[in-house]
Design a protein around this motif. Structure first.
Motif, mmCIF file in Angstrom:
data_model
loop_
_atom_site.group_PDB
_atom_site.id
_atom_site.type_symbol
_atom_site.label_atom_id
_atom_site.label_comp_id
_atom_site.label_asym_id
_atom_site.label_seq_id
_atom_site.Cartn_x
_atom_site.Cartn_y
_atom_site.Cartn_z
ATOM 1 N N MET A 1 0.809 -1.218 0.000
ATOM 2 C CA MET A 1 0.000 0.000 0.000
ATOM 3 C C MET A 1 0.848 1.277 0.000
ATOM 4 O O MET A 1 0.442 2.302 0.527
ATOM 5 C CB MET A 1 -0.962 0.010 1.202
ATOM 6 N N GLN A 2 2.047 1.221 -0.588
ATOM 7 C CA GLN A 2 2.908 2.396 -0.659
ATOM 8 C C GLN A 2 2.884 2.994 -2.072
ATOM 9 O O GLN A 2 2.722 2.277 -3.058
ATOM 10 C CB GLN A 2 4.333 2.044 -0.247
ATOM 11 N N ASP A 3 3.050 4.307 -2.152
ATOM 12 C CA ASP A 3 2.986 5.035 -3.417
ATOM 13 C C ASP A 3 4.406 5.375 -3.879
ATOM 14 O O ASP A 3 5.123 6.103 -3.195
ATOM 15 C CB ASP A 3 2.162 6.316 -3.217
ATOM 16 N N PHE A 4 4.805 4.867 -5.035
ATOM 17 C CA PHE A 4 6.156 5.082 -5.559
ATOM 18 C C PHE A 4 6.188 6.093 -6.706
ATOM 19 O O PHE A 4 7.200 6.220 -7.389
ATOM 20 C CB PHE A 4 6.743 3.750 -6.023
ATOM 21 N N SER A 5 5.092 6.820 -6.890
ATOM 22 C CA SER A 5 4.990 7.698 -8.057
ATOM 23 C C SER A 5 6.005 8.830 -8.047
ATOM 24 O O SER A 5 6.380 9.338 -9.112
ATOM 25 C CB SER A 5 3.572 8.271 -8.174
ATOM 26 N N LEU A 6 6.489 9.260 -6.882
ATOM 27 C CA LEU A 6 7.452 10.358 -6.805
ATOM 28 C C LEU A 6 8.906 9.880 -6.829
ATOM 29 O O LEU A 6 9.829 10.699 -6.859
ATOM 30 C CB LEU A 6 7.214 11.197 -5.544
ATOM 31 N N ALA A 7 9.109 8.569 -6.802
ATOM 32 C CA ALA A 7 10.478 8.048 -6.860
ATOM 33 C C ALA A 7 11.058 8.283 -8.250
ATOM 34 O O ALA A 7 10.356 8.170 -9.256
ATOM 35 C CB ALA A 7 10.493 6.567 -6.522
ATOM 36 N N ASN A 8 12.350 8.598 -8.309
ATOM 37 C CA ASN A 8 13.008 8.811 -9.600
ATOM 38 C C ASN A 8 13.278 7.501 -10.328
ATOM 39 O O ASN A 8 13.357 7.457 -11.554
ATOM 40 C CB ASN A 8 14.337 9.548 -9.403
ATOM 41 N N LYS A 9 13.422 6.442 -9.557
ATOM 42 C CA LYS A 9 13.647 5.103 -10.107
ATOM 43 C C LYS A 9 13.033 4.110 -9.133
ATOM 44 O O LYS A 9 13.081 4.332 -7.922
ATOM 45 C CB LYS A 9 15.141 4.843 -10.274
ATOM 46 N N VAL A 10 12.452 3.047 -9.641
ATOM 47 C CA VAL A 10 11.844 2.023 -8.786
ATOM 48 C C VAL A 10 12.485 0.678 -9.096
ATOM 49 O O VAL A 10 12.644 0.302 -10.262
ATOM 50 C CB VAL A 10 10.320 1.945 -8.987
ATOM 51 N N ILE A 11 12.869 -0.046 -8.049
ATOM 52 C CA ILE A 11 13.418 -1.393 -8.202
ATOM 53 C C ILE A 11 12.562 -2.381 -7.416
ATOM 54 O O ILE A 11 11.862 -2.002 -6.468
ATOM 55 C CB ILE A 11 14.886 -1.485 -7.724
ATOM 56 N N GLN A 12 12.641 -3.630 -7.810
ATOM 57 C CA GLN A 12 11.939 -4.699 -7.084
ATOM 58 C C GLN A 12 12.907 -5.579 -6.303
ATOM 59 O O GLN A 12 12.496 -6.331 -5.423
ATOM 60 C CB GLN A 12 11.153 -5.572 -8.068
ATOM 61 N N HIS A 13 14.192 -5.497 -6.643
ATOM 62 C CA HIS A 13 15.194 -6.330 -5.970
ATOM 63 C C HIS A 13 16.535 -5.605 -6.010
ATOM 64 O O HIS A 13 16.834 -4.870 -6.949
ATOM 65 C CB HIS A 13 15.316 -7.696 -6.651
ATOM 66 N N PHE A 14 17.351 -5.842 -4.990
ATOM 67 C CA PHE A 14 18.638 -5.160 -4.917
ATOM 68 C C PHE A 14 19.645 -5.655 -5.952
ATOM 69 O O PHE A 14 20.680 -5.012 -6.166
ATOM 70 C CB PHE A 14 19.223 -5.268 -3.504
ATOM 71 N N ASP A 15 19.367 -6.784 -6.618
ATOM 72 C CA ASP A 15 20.286 -7.216 -7.669
ATOM 73 C C ASP A 15 20.188 -6.315 -8.902
ATOM 74 O O ASP A 15 20.977 -6.449 -9.841
ATOM 75 C CB ASP A 15 20.077 -8.688 -8.046
ATOM 76 N N GLU A 16 19.235 -5.372 -8.890
ATOM 77 C CA GLU A 16 19.125 -4.384 -9.960
ATOM 78 C C GLU A 16 20.116 -3.227 -9.767
ATOM 79 O O GLU A 16 20.254 -2.365 -10.638
ATOM 80 C CB GLU A 16 17.700 -3.824 -10.030
ATOM 81 N N LEU A 17 20.790 -3.208 -8.608
ATOM 82 C CA LEU A 17 21.729 -2.130 -8.289
ATOM 83 C C LEU A 17 23.123 -2.683 -8.009
ATOM 84 O O LEU A 17 23.259 -3.788 -7.501
ATOM 85 C CB LEU A 17 21.253 -1.353 -7.054
ATOM 86 N N ASN A 18 24.124 -1.893 -8.336
ATOM 87 C CA ASN A 18 25.497 -2.158 -7.907
ATOM 88 C C ASN A 18 26.250 -0.834 -7.941
ATOM 89 O O ASN A 18 25.673 0.212 -8.287
ATOM 90 C CB ASN A 18 26.182 -3.216 -8.785
ATOM 91 N N PHE A 19 27.527 -0.858 -7.577
ATOM 92 C CA PHE A 19 28.316 0.370 -7.512
ATOM 93 C C PHE A 19 28.330 1.120 -8.844
ATOM 94 O O PHE A 19 28.082 2.339 -8.879
ATOM 95 C CB PHE A 19 29.743 0.058 -7.078
ATOM 96 N N GLU A 20 28.595 0.433 -9.934
ATOM 97 C CA GLU A 20 28.693 1.083 -11.233
ATOM 98 C C GLU A 20 27.376 1.725 -11.646
ATOM 99 O O GLU A 20 27.353 2.846 -12.162
ATOM 100 C CB GLU A 20 29.167 0.087 -12.292
ATOM 101 N N LYS A 21 26.268 1.010 -11.435
ATOM 102 C CA LYS A 21 24.958 1.548 -11.824
ATOM 103 C C LYS A 21 24.596 2.763 -10.984
ATOM 104 O O LYS A 21 24.046 3.746 -11.513
ATOM 105 C CB LYS A 21 23.890 0.460 -11.669
ATOM 106 N N ILE A 22 24.884 2.725 -9.695
ATOM 107 C CA ILE A 22 24.561 3.860 -8.826
ATOM 108 C C ILE A 22 25.475 5.048 -9.114
ATOM 109 O O ILE A 22 25.017 6.196 -9.169
ATOM 110 C CB ILE A 22 24.639 3.439 -7.337
ATOM 111 N N ARG A 23 26.743 4.792 -9.301
ATOM 112 C CA ARG A 23 27.705 5.872 -9.537
ATOM 113 C C ARG A 23 27.334 6.698 -10.768
ATOM 114 O O ARG A 23 27.547 7.910 -10.805
ATOM 115 C CB ARG A 23 29.107 5.325 -9.698
ATOM 116 N N SER A 24 26.774 6.038 -11.761
ATOM 117 C CA SER A 24 26.484 6.696 -13.033
ATOM 118 C C SER A 24 25.097 7.329 -13.109
ATOM 119 O O SER A 24 24.714 7.859 -14.149
ATOM 120 C CB SER A 24 26.651 5.706 -14.182
ATOM 121 N N ILE A 25 24.331 7.276 -12.020
ATOM 122 C CA ILE A 25 23.006 7.901 -12.008
ATOM 123 C C ILE A 25 23.145 9.402 -12.234
ATOM 124 O O ILE A 25 23.990 10.060 -11.632
ATOM 125 C CB ILE A 25 22.270 7.631 -10.679
ATOM 126 N N LYS A 26 22.306 9.960 -13.099
ATOM 127 C CA LYS A 26 22.343 11.406 -13.369
ATOM 128 C C LYS A 26 21.016 12.037 -12.999
ATOM 129 O O LYS A 26 19.980 11.432 -13.079
ATOM 130 C CB LYS A 26 22.640 11.643 -14.853
#
Length: 218
Positions: free
Chosen positions: A193-218
């Motif tokens: 029951m949480q609203d993610f509409s204001l998030a800039n990016k939404v993930i379902q699992h932490f395997d979608e993120l790593n150092f390289e992907k986060i570092r390059s976020i603009k």
């Protein structure tokens, strides 16, 4: 380039929400008040103090807020110590270690009390990875007010343009947005029951993120 990651704790690093839920509703039963699940959901991301301030007003409770906090905390601690299956959320430990070992600054900004944060961090040996721990109990207003994230940014080694927040609650995402910080919404199986509409990016699992992907976020 992202240099600092600001983590929420409950629902992001560890799912203590069932323990909090149990403690709150045990307390509600003691207080003889009927709090609906829908109303309780609106308090997610709030500190215990802010939650009881609202409950005191809504239900015209005669008890002092500090006494209510202490009783709920006792119920929580008792349940926490007995819950042997409490584990870190899937993939988050790997992500924390990956970010840390690649030089990313990690800051915790949680609405939880300092006592609860310390219990979690001690149990899972997390203290060494985080440069700063910020507790919501130090702020008069809880998320969705941006104060906790604004303070976290003030402790970071960079500007807010080079920070991101990882949150799982509507209130936390609103707070991050209000603070002007890029927010990754973690929409896990626990994020009900949480609203993610204001998030800039939404993930379902932490395997979608790593150092390289986060570092390059603009």
């Amino acid at each position: 380039m992202i240099q600092t990651v600001i983590f929420d704790m409950d629902g992001v690093i560890v799912d203590t929400e069932p323990v909090h839920h149990y403690a709150y509703f045990q307390h509600f039963e003691e207080l003889d008040i009927k709090v609906s699940q829908e109303l309780f959901t609106t308090y997610m991301g709030n500190s215990t103090r802010n939650t009881f301030q609202k409950l005191k007003q809504t239900f015209d409770l005669e008890y002092d807020v500090e006494d209510l906090i202490l009783r709920k905390r006792t119920l929580f601690n008792d349940a926490f110590d007995k819950k042997e299956d409490l584990i870190l959320l899937d993939g988050v430990e790997k992500l924390i270690k990956d970010l840390f070992h690649n030089g990313m600054q990690l800051i915790l900004a949680s609405s939880a009390s300092k006592v609860t944060i310390d219990r979690v961090f001690t149990r899972f040996n997390l203290h060494s990875y985080f440069s700063h721990i910020v507790s919501g109990e130090d702020f008069p207003k809880s998320k969705p007010h941006p104060a906790i994230f604004e303070h976290a940014v003030s402790l970071s080694k960079t500007s807010k343009e080079n920070c991101i927040v990882i949150e799982d609650s509507t209130n936390g995402i609103i707070a991050s947005n209000a603070a002007g910080i890029f927010c990754i919404g973690y929409n896990s199986v626990n994020s009900k029951m949480q609203d993610f509409s204001l998030a800039n990016k939404v993930i379902q699992h932490f395997d979608e993120l790593n150092f390289e992907k986060i570092r390059s976020i603009k």
